[in-house]
Scaffold this motif. Structure first.
Motif, PDB file in Angstrom:
ATOM      1  N   VAL A  97      39.481  34.889  52.085  1.00  0.00           N
ATOM      2  CA  VAL A  97      40.038  35.882  51.162  1.00  0.00           C
ATOM      3  C   VAL A  97      39.631  35.572  49.727  1.00  0.00           C
ATOM      4  O   VAL A  97      39.225  36.473  48.956  1.00  0.00           O
ATOM      5  N   ARG A  98      39.692  34.312  49.353  1.00  0.00           N
ATOM      6  CA  ARG A  98      39.289  33.924  47.993  1.00  0.00           C
ATOM      7  C   ARG A  98      37.824  34.242  47.752  1.00  0.00           C
ATOM      8  O   ARG A  98      37.431  34.708  46.675  1.00  0.00           O
ATOM      9  N   GLY A  99      37.000  33.989  48.800  1.00  0.00           N
ATOM     10  CA  GLY A  99      35.572  34.284  48.658  1.00  0.00           C
ATOM     11  C   GLY A  99      35.299  35.767  48.489  1.00  0.00           C
ATOM     12  O   GLY A  99      34.465  36.170  47.661  1.00  0.00           O
ATOM     13  N   TRP A 102      36.236  36.842  45.039  1.00  0.00           N
ATOM     14  CA  TRP A 102      35.249  36.365  44.056  1.00  0.00           C
ATOM     15  C   TRP A 102      34.014  37.256  44.054  1.00  0.00           C
ATOM     16  O   TRP A 102      33.507  37.640  43.008  1.00  0.00           O
ATOM     17  N   VAL A 103      33.542  37.618  45.277  1.00  0.00           N
ATOM     18  CA  VAL A 103      32.360  38.485  45.391  1.00  0.00           C
ATOM     19  C   VAL A 103      32.652  39.859  44.790  1.00  0.00           C
ATOM     20  O   VAL A 103      31.827  40.420  44.046  1.00  0.00           O
ATOM     21  N   VAL A 104      33.837  40.405  45.094  1.00  0.00           N
ATOM     22  CA  VAL A 104      34.210  41.714  44.543  1.00  0.00           C
ATOM     23  C   VAL A 104      34.240  41.655  43.023  1.00  0.00           C
ATOM     24  O   VAL A 104      33.776  42.582  42.332  1.00  0.00           O
ATOM     25  N   GLY A 105      34.756  40.557  42.493  1.00  0.00           N
ATOM     26  CA  GLY A 105      34.795  40.409  41.042  1.00  0.00           C
ATOM     27  C   GLY A 105      33.405  40.365  40.438  1.00  0.00           C
ATOM     28  O   GLY A 105      33.156  40.954  39.379  1.00  0.00           O
ATOM     29  N   ARG A 106      32.463  39.682  41.113  1.00  0.00           N
ATOM     30  CA  ARG A 106      31.087  39.597  40.597  1.00  0.00           C
ATOM     31  C   ARG A 106      30.413  40.966  40.648  1.00  0.00           C
ATOM     32  O   ARG A 106      29.738  41.372  39.695  1.00  0.00           O
ATOM     33  N   VAL A 107      30.606  41.664  41.785  1.00  0.00           N
ATOM     34  CA  VAL A 107      29.952  42.969  41.939  1.00  0.00           C
ATOM     35  C   VAL A 107      30.514  43.995  40.959  1.00  0.00           C
ATOM     36  O   VAL A 107      29.782  44.831  40.405  1.00  0.00           O
ATOM     37  N   SER A 108      31.816  43.916  40.709  1.00  0.00           N
ATOM     38  CA  SER A 108      32.462  44.901  39.832  1.00  0.00           C
ATOM     39  C   SER A 108      32.224  44.623  38.360  1.00  0.00           C
ATOM     40  O   SER A 108      32.641  45.392  37.506  1.00  0.00           O
ATOM     41  N   THR A 114      33.642  30.095  37.565  1.00  0.00           N
ATOM     42  CA  THR A 114      33.298  29.135  36.532  1.00  0.00           C
ATOM     43  C   THR A 114      32.073  28.378  37.007  1.00  0.00           C
ATOM     44  O   THR A 114      31.531  28.632  38.071  1.00  0.00           O
ATOM     45  N   ASN A 115      31.648  27.421  36.258  1.00  0.00           N
ATOM     46  CA  ASN A 115      30.494  26.631  36.651  1.00  0.00           C
ATOM     47  C   ASN A 115      30.759  25.808  37.910  1.00  0.00           C
ATOM     48  O   ASN A 115      29.824  25.348  38.555  1.00  0.00           O
ATOM     49  N   THR A 116      32.007  25.599  38.226  1.00  0.00           N
ATOM     50  CA  THR A 116      32.337  24.752  39.384  1.00  0.00           C
ATOM     51  C   THR A 116      32.743  25.559  40.596  1.00  0.00           C
ATOM     52  O   THR A 116      33.141  25.000  41.604  1.00  0.00           O
ATOM     53  N   GLY A 117      32.721  26.881  40.537  1.00  0.00           N
ATOM     54  CA  GLY A 117      33.060  27.668  41.721  1.00  0.00           C
ATOM     55  C   GLY A 117      34.155  28.669  41.421  1.00  0.00           C
ATOM     56  O   GLY A 117      34.466  28.952  40.256  1.00  0.00           O
ATOM     57  N   PRO A 118      34.745  29.249  42.459  1.00  0.00           N
ATOM     58  CA  PRO A 118      35.776  30.285  42.263  1.00  0.00           C
ATOM     59  C   PRO A 118      36.939  29.765  41.440  1.00  0.00           C
ATOM     60  O   PRO A 118      37.432  28.667  41.643  1.00  0.00           O
ATOM     61  N   ALA A 119      37.353  30.608  40.477  1.00  0.00           N
ATOM     62  CA  ALA A 119      38.490  30.232  39.640  1.00  0.00           C
ATOM     63  C   ALA A 119      39.802  30.645  40.268  1.00  0.00           C
ATOM     64  O   ALA A 119      40.856  30.341  39.746  1.00  0.00           O
ATOM     65  N   ILE A 120      39.723  31.411  41.373  1.00  0.00           N
ATOM     66  CA  ILE A 120      40.947  31.838  42.046  1.00  0.00           C
ATOM     67  C   ILE A 120      41.596  30.618  42.669  1.00  0.00           C
ATOM     68  O   ILE A 120      41.010  29.963  43.543  1.00  0.00           O
ATOM     69  N   PRO A 121      42.754  30.228  42.242  1.00  0.00           N
ATOM     70  CA  PRO A 121      43.354  28.977  42.737  1.00  0.00           C
ATOM     71  C   PRO A 121      43.858  29.106  44.165  1.00  0.00           C
ATOM     72  O   PRO A 121      44.148  30.188  44.656  1.00  0.00           O
TER      73      PRO A 121
END
Length: 419
Positions: A97-99, A102-108, A114-121
């Motif tokens: 779900v987090r992934g 994250w993808v939806v956020g990038r596409v939208s 962040t530089n270290t990966g998804p910021a969604i905790p």
């Protein structure tokens, strides 16, 4: 090729379990002091490495002495692995779900990385819930080792038969099975079991196979205790699949002759205990001129991987014509459907063992479940087809996992009544 692929899949699964176990603990301690979180992380990987090291060593050297203690080490590894696999069931879907988010956020066009990966905790609540739920089977398995493996239970079963001779009305028959004496680290547990057996004041005691794990010497420290079992009639026993030492590589131990000598030694050990070992034979019990026949055969399993050493026709032919009631001692319950019922309809009761109830499951009056039920149609307790009965004893000892959960070690007392 298939084995290599399967091995890679299991390796990936184990790595995933370890990683998610670490993630759950780190997330659950999100609000703790940094030094506490760092210490917990070091301890996690230190304990993981130690448990894996000892567990793999125990598996690799399981045939080289101290087998009971190695079984405990292996069980700790498997219990912790199960604990972490349960955590995977919670956190892996969360990561999917987090992934996706994250993808939806990038596409939208509204990146959440962040530089270290998804910021969604991660969800701290979900991590804590995963740890709590995973602790249930883990604690059960540990309890099974500490207590369950030697928490001996007496089960009482009353059976009624119209053809039981009147002189045997009320006859008390006691069954034990699958002692697996090579799994015990001391003699004390079986001493307690023998005391409980003797309290039942049985007319006849029978043992339905698997006295040892593999080697005849495994039982020898326990002979003094087992020899104290009391029965009003001669005690009877049969062999189970483990008693033939088929699972031992004898190539460096004298070959087939050493294997035969091991079996002969085991037979002598039965005699030293005071058991009459039935090898495709019939033993008659007589009261007031009336008889019942007790047939005992060598191991006979319907599955290809288990041997068919037994000769039921031979034992059956030895039964007297004036013995209208027959009890069969046969280790493997699959024998009942495969041969006993279709070919020998005059066998009234078959007593078996072998399954152990897989030493793990749910055993409640309204619900019985164990993974072994997907392998064996009859796997624990009493079964009936027409006038014939089968009872599957879940065993007195243990093998592999040095404990029991749900299906505790069993002493079964049958009271035979004339219908």
């Amino acid at each position: 090729m298939l084995r290599s692929f399967t091995g890679i899949l299991f390796l990936l699964l184990f790595l995933m379990a370890e990683w998610y176990g670490f993630q759950a603990i780190r997330t659950a301690l999100h609000g703790a002091a940094p030094v506490a979180r760092k210490t917990a992380g070091y301890l996690y990987w230190l304990i993981t490495a130690l448990v894996w090291g000892l567990g793999m060593w125990s598996i690799a050297t399981r045939g080289q002495g101290h087998a009971p203690y190695k079984a405990y080490m292996t069980s700790i590894l498997l219990s912790l692995l199960l604990f972490k696999l349960v955590i995977v069931l919670f956190l892996f879907p969360e990561d999917l779900v987090r992934g996706v988010r994250w993808v939806v956020g990038r596409v939208s066009g509204t990146p959440t990385a962040t530089n270290t990966g998804p910021a969604i905790p991660r969800s701290e609540f979900l991590s804590k819930l995963a740890l709590v739920v995973a602790a249930v089977p883990f604690a059960s398995l540990i309890w099974g080792v500490v207590k369950g493996g030697t928490d001996y239970q007496v089960k009482r079963v009353t059976l009624r038969f119209p053809n039981l001779p009147a002189s045997f009305d009320g006859f008390k028959l006691l069954q034990i099975s699958d002692l697996h004496t090579g799994s015990f680290a001391s003699t004390e547990p079986l001493q307690r079991a023998v005391a409980l057996i003797n309290q039942q004041n049985a007319d006849l005691v029978v043992m339905t196979g698997d006295l040892v794990n593999n080697i005849a010497t495994e039982v020898e420290d326990h002979i003094p205790a087992l020899a104290q079992i009391q029965s009003k009639l001669p005690k009877l026993s049969i062999l189970g699949n483990h008693d033939y030492a088929d699972y031992v590589d004898w190539t460096e131990q004298g070959g087939i002759e050493a294997k035969r000598a091991n079996l002969e030694r085991l037979k002598r050990n039965h005699a030293q205990i005071g058991w009459r070992l039935l090898l495709d034979e019939t033993h008659h019990v007589e009261r007031n001129g009336e008889k019942i026949a007790i047939l005992g055969i060598q191991n006979w399993g319907a599955a290809m991987r288990f041997p068919k050493y037994g000769n039921l026709a031979k034992a059956h032919a030895a039964a007297d014509a004036d013995a209208p009631f027959k009890i069969l001692l046969s280790h493997d319950p699959s024998h009942w459907d495969a041969q006993v019922r279709p070919e020998f309809p005059d066998i009234d009761l078959m007593l078996a063992g072998h399954t152990h109830g897989m030493q793990f499951g749910i055993n409640l009056p309204f619900l019985k479940w164990s993974p072994v039920q997907y392998v064996y149609k009859q796997w624990a307790g009493l079964y009936q087809q027409g006038k014939q009965y089968l009872y599957v004893n879940t065993g007195l000892g243990f093998l592999g996992y040095p404990g029991r959960v749900g299906f505790l070690p069993e002493i079964t007392v049958f009271e035979l009544r004339r219908a």
